[in-house]
Design a protein around this motif. Structure first.
Motif, PDB file in Angstrom:
ATOM      1  N   ALA A  24       0.785  -1.223   0.000  1.00 48.18           N
ATOM      2  CA  ALA A  24       0.000   0.000   0.000  1.00 48.18           C
ATOM      3  C   ALA A  24       0.818   1.274   0.000  1.00 48.18           C
ATOM      4  O   ALA A  24       0.352   2.309  -0.439  1.00 48.18           O
ATOM      5  CB  ALA A  24      -0.943   0.007   1.206  1.00 48.18           C
ATOM      6  N   CYS A 187     -14.819  -0.010  -0.952  1.00 50.68           N
ATOM      7  CA  CYS A 187     -13.383  -0.034  -0.707  1.00 50.68           C
ATOM      8  C   CYS A 187     -12.585  -0.042  -2.012  1.00 50.68           C
ATOM      9  O   CYS A 187     -11.505   0.553  -2.097  1.00 50.68           O
ATOM     10  CB  CYS A 187     -13.009  -1.255   0.133  1.00 50.68           C
ATOM     11  SG  CYS A 187     -13.757  -1.275   1.772  1.00 50.68           S
ATOM     12  N   HIS A 191      -9.010   1.563  -3.173  1.00 48.62           N
ATOM     13  CA  HIS A 191      -7.982   0.539  -3.009  1.00 48.62           C
ATOM     14  C   HIS A 191      -7.783  -0.297  -4.261  1.00 48.62           C
ATOM     15  O   HIS A 191      -6.994  -1.234  -4.254  1.00 48.62           O
ATOM     16  CB  HIS A 191      -8.299  -0.342  -1.791  1.00 48.62           C
ATOM     17  CG  HIS A 191      -8.102   0.383  -0.498  1.00 48.62           C
ATOM     18  ND1 HIS A 191      -6.864   0.564   0.064  1.00 48.62           N
ATOM     19  CD2 HIS A 191      -8.984   1.011   0.324  1.00 48.62           C
ATOM     20  CE1 HIS A 191      -6.987   1.250   1.186  1.00 48.62           C
ATOM     21  NE2 HIS A 191      -8.258   1.546   1.363  1.00 48.62           N
ATOM     22  N   PHE A 215      -5.364  -5.169  -3.225  1.00 46.77           N
ATOM     23  CA  PHE A 215      -6.638  -5.171  -2.511  1.00 46.77           C
ATOM     24  C   PHE A 215      -6.938  -6.553  -1.951  1.00 46.77           C
ATOM     25  O   PHE A 215      -6.838  -7.553  -2.666  1.00 46.77           O
ATOM     26  CB  PHE A 215      -7.762  -4.760  -3.479  1.00 46.77           C
ATOM     27  CG  PHE A 215      -9.142  -4.758  -2.851  1.00 46.77           C
ATOM     28  CD1 PHE A 215      -9.523  -3.722  -2.017  1.00 46.77           C
ATOM     29  CD2 PHE A 215     -10.043  -5.774  -3.106  1.00 46.77           C
ATOM     30  CE1 PHE A 215     -10.788  -3.703  -1.445  1.00 46.77           C
ATOM     31  CE2 PHE A 215     -11.316  -5.763  -2.545  1.00 46.77           C
ATOM     32  CZ  PHE A 215     -11.690  -4.728  -1.704  1.00 46.77           C
TER      33      PHE A 215
END
Length: 468
Positions: A24, A187, A191, A215
């Protein structure tokens, strides 16, 4: 689970700390009825006023310093702001835009400031239109409460009123995060990406320094969870098992990737395809003119494409294949055929690839519906773990991206067994070293060795298998 990190989440975090940066980077970490095939849940409300984080921060609401609320914890804002924990990453999302890495990326992209650039604010803040911002709304709050829960104007009072119900609040505009498909859609916007302004990380943005986007719905949900799933919570909202959340997330991620790839605005970049959709490390390898140089690439039986052609990122396809073999066998062969046909179509032309992508999207949606209605018992969960590390899957772990998903899946599935009371916490803790060795095998994306990884994953899977 608790508003901090549950024992299960803490154990998983030990393994994830090194991986989180690679997965990330500065991109912020961020009832049970399935949706009908082909229909996505709403991803962002577009007509409700967002009141701002301050509207939720009263000491009688979510702003306490201790988790001593009678019904909910009431320290949710403190957890959201936690400076050194993944649970505080959403609140830090805006701030990182002005830190050295954010400034360097903005400079390379020719932006005056990442903190004011729409292409960044779409995910590093709550990008609601100015006309829908209440008097206490602050863009600097980053990914605030309403980024995920929806604009609160129509439900902020009713959601704490005596006699209020969760379904009533959803009817008033609260986003249905308790629906696994709806949560995945929400999400995925940041993401993975969406077709909305500021919510797509192109290859050019990554070339400027933005990390690769990955993800995994259940893991990311665990790291961000600020509530207790106690008896009262389950009575009001129900409970979604970790395995179901993981499986639905994998299907939704593949569907999202294919839908964005098919978008003419996003799937092409000048003369080239948009390389965001392709497997990064299949191209980013060491190049040498030495006569005795040996290529590090391995043949991947799941991707029937010509040598030297960049492959579409298939990390979610591999996980879906493992899940389907154990939990949706009627769809497993169809998924395998559609996946291979899509890879092969990429070597033909874009129109052929788009048609193949649509067929694969339909299959992914069918799997999402099947998984959303599946309780995923003990035997099925162990079967998926076996499938993730099976020879059929292991042969497809030729690149870093798929390997990362396999490690996260193995950990998620073990955590699901523990949380469902199907494996004793002490037994899971005893094999933590095996899981962490698998994490270590994917800690450095530039030093990924497929054969070593496969051995580590097989060892972890065998250790979990002994818990049967």
């Amino acid at each position: 689970m608790s508003g901090g990190l549950s024992a299960g989440a803490s154990a998983r975090l030990i393994g994830m700390l090194g991986l989180a940066t690679a997965v990330a980077g500065f991109f912020a970490l961020l009832l049970l009825a399935p949706l009908s095939p082909g229909r996505s849940a709403p991803s962002r409300d577009t007509a409700t006023i967002h009141l701002g984080v301050a509207s939720c921060s009263g000491s009688t609401c979510h702003g306490r310093s201790e988790a001593d609320g009678r019904i909910v914890r009431q320290d949710e804002l403190m957890r959201w702001q936690e400076p050194s924990s993944p649970s505080g990453a959403h609140s830090r999302a805006f701030r990182v835009l002005s830190e050295p890495r954010g400034r360097a990326i903005a400079q390379r992209l020719g932006l005056k400031s990442a903190a004011s650039a729409p292409m960044c604010l779409g995910c590093h803040a709550d990008p609601v239109a100015p006309s829908l911002r209440g008097p206490r709304f602050q863009i600097g709050d980053g990914v605030g409460c309403e980024s995920c829960h929806g604009g609160a104007k129509n439900w902020i009072s009713s959601h704490y009123a005596v006699g209020a119900t969760h379904q009533g609040n959803i009817a008033a505009g609260l986003y249905p995060l308790t629906n696994p498909r709806a949560r995945a859609e929400k999400c995925l916007d940041c993401h993975f990406g969406s077709d909305r302004p500021g919510q797509f990380v192109s290859h050019r943005i990554m070339a400027a320094g933005h990390p690769r986007v990955s993800f995994e719905l259940d893991l990311f949900s665990t790291l961000q969870q600020h509530h207790d799933e106690d008896a009262d919570y389950v009575r009001r909202k129900g409970r979604i098992g970790n395995v179901r959340m993981w499986a639905v997330g994998q299907a939704a991620a593949l569907e999202r990737a294919l839908s964005l790839y098919a978008d003419a605005r996003l799937g092409q970049d000048g003369l080239f395809p948009e390389f965001y959709f392709f497997d990064c490390h299949s191209c980013h390898r060491r190049i040498s003119d030495e006569a005795d140089y040996r290529t590090t690439a391995l043949a991947n039986p799941g991707r029937p494409i010509p040598s030297g052609m960049p492959p579409f990122n298939d990390e979610n396809m591999i996980m879906l294949s493992a899940a389907a073999r154990a939990a949706a066998p009627a769809l497993a062969d169809r998924l395998e055929a559609d996946s291979r046909a899509f890879h092969a179509a990429l070597a033909t032309d874009r129109p052929t690839a788009i048609r193949a992508a649509q067929r694969l999207r339909t299959t992914a949606n069918a799997l999402a519906d099947s998984f959303a209605a599946n309780e995923f018992g003990r035997a099925q969960t162990f079967a998926i773990i076996d499938a993730v590390a099976s020879t059929a899957s292991a042969q497809r772990y030729t690149d870093y991206e798929g390997a990362v998903q396999a490690v996260m899946a193995t950990d998620t599935l073990l955590n699901g067994l523990v949380n469902a009371g199907q494996v004793a916490p002490a037994s899971a803790a005893a094999i933590r070293g095996d899981i962490n060795r698998a994490y270590a095998a994917v800690r450095d994306p530039n030093a990924f060795r497929p054969l070593e990884f496969r051995a580590a994953l097989s060892s972890a899977s065998s250790a979990i298998g002994r818990l049967r």
